[in-house]
Design a protein around this motif. Structure first.
Motif, short mmCIF file in Angstrom:
data_model
loop_
_atom_site.label_atom_id
_atom_site.label_comp_id
_atom_site.label_asym_id
_atom_site.label_seq_id
_atom_site.Cartn_x
_atom_site.Cartn_y
_atom_site.Cartn_z
N MET A 127 -3.57 0.33 -4.01
CA MET A 127 -4.31 -0.91 -3.95
C MET A 127 -4.71 -1.67 -2.73
N PRO A 128 -5.36 -2.35 -2.18
CA PRO A 128 -5.94 -2.78 -1.08
C PRO A 128 -4.84 -4.11 -0.46
N GLU A 129 -4.18 -4.70 -1.53
CA GLU A 129 -3.44 -5.96 -1.37
C GLU A 129 -2.22 -5.59 -1.94
N GLU A 130 -1.03 -6.03 -1.12
CA GLU A 130 0.10 -5.75 -1.85
C GLU A 130 0.56 -6.81 -2.85
N GLY A 131 0.02 -8.15 -2.50
CA GLY A 131 0.29 -9.22 -3.60
C GLY A 131 1.67 -9.87 -3.43
N LYS A 132 2.04 -10.52 -4.45
CA LYS A 132 3.26 -11.45 -4.42
C LYS A 132 4.08 -10.93 -5.61
N SER A 133 5.36 -10.81 -5.27
CA SER A 133 6.33 -10.48 -6.51
C SER A 133 6.11 -11.79 -7.63
N SER A 134 6.65 -11.28 -8.79
CA SER A 134 6.57 -12.42 -9.95
C SER A 134 8.07 -13.30 -9.35
N GLU A 135 7.85 -14.57 -10.07
CA GLU A 135 9.07 -15.24 -9.86
C GLU A 135 10.28 -14.99 -10.63
#
Length: 226
Positions: A127-135
């Motif tokens: 995937m092109p973006e790592e993103g953020k972890s869930s809370e």
């Protein structure tokens, strides 16, 4: 003369390894993030394993039990449009989470993968973006992915699924009940090296890869705690 009917092959007669197949929905216009896919994959694995159909009196039990009794191999594929729609008819469970859609399928031998799944790509799962972890969620599971070895999204998703499965198998009843009450919440993090070392220290379970793809055999790819 009546037409002959081809019988479905007996999975237990196969001499090939068994695997759980997972499928990522990967539409061009709305690709999910790396961490969202990993979290969704881990949840999908757990939801399949805890589905009533996987229980001892359930229709999936013989296949799930046979696979879980050996190496817990997972194969992650990706597809879009009709390719992903077609696999909805196959036995499994699906999770939609943070823009990611992942379906886990009842395990079987790798030489008897349904045709609809074989049409989905194993490669190109980055995937092109790592993103953020869930809370963090009370009672939920946290999985950390190694900072020492690069992994594609597909590989990391498989390792997240392994970690979630090992956690499910290792938890005491009270912890498992709290996790279930959280909706099988999973948080996947990708720490730097120092954070990875801390994660290894606090981990309750660890995944050591079999070395089939991308990483060397025995590589510690993921850890988890609750």
């Amino acid at each position: 003369m009546s037409d002959s009917v081809l019988e479905a092959p007996d999975p237990f007669a196969s001499t090939q390894p068994w695997a759980m197949q997972l499928a990522i929905r990967d539409e061009r216009a709305s690709r999910p993030t790396h961490l969202a896919v990993c979290e969704a994959a881990a949840q999908a694995v757990v939801k399949l394993l805890t589905d009533p159909r996987s229980a001892p009196d359930g229709e999936w039990y013989p296949l799930v039990h046979h696979w879980a009794s050996g190496p817990i191999r997972k194969v992650v594929r990706r597809g879009r449009g009709i390719r992903f729609t077609q696999v909805q008819e196959l036995a499994g469970v699906e999770v939609e989470h943070a823009g990611a859609q992942v379906r886990a399928f009842v395990p079987g031998p790798v030489d008897q993968v349904p045709a609809a799944l074989t049409k989905m790509q194993v490669g190109g799962t980055e995937m092109p973006e790592e993103g953020k972890s869930s809370e963090p969620v009370a009672g939920g599971l946290t999985i950390a992915l190694t900072a020492l070895t690069p992994m594609t999204t597909g590989k990391a998703a498989a390792q997240s699924g392994h970690a979630a499965q090992l956690a499910l198998m290792s938890m005491e009843d009270e912890a498992r009940l709290r996790w279930e009450e959280s909706g099988w919440a999973v948080r996947v993090v990708a720490p730097e090296e120092a954070g990875w070392a801390e994660a290894v220290q606090r981990a309750r379970v660890a995944v050591h890869d079999g070395g089939f793809t991308e990483v060397a055999p025995g590589t510690q790819t993921a850890v988890a705690w609750w």
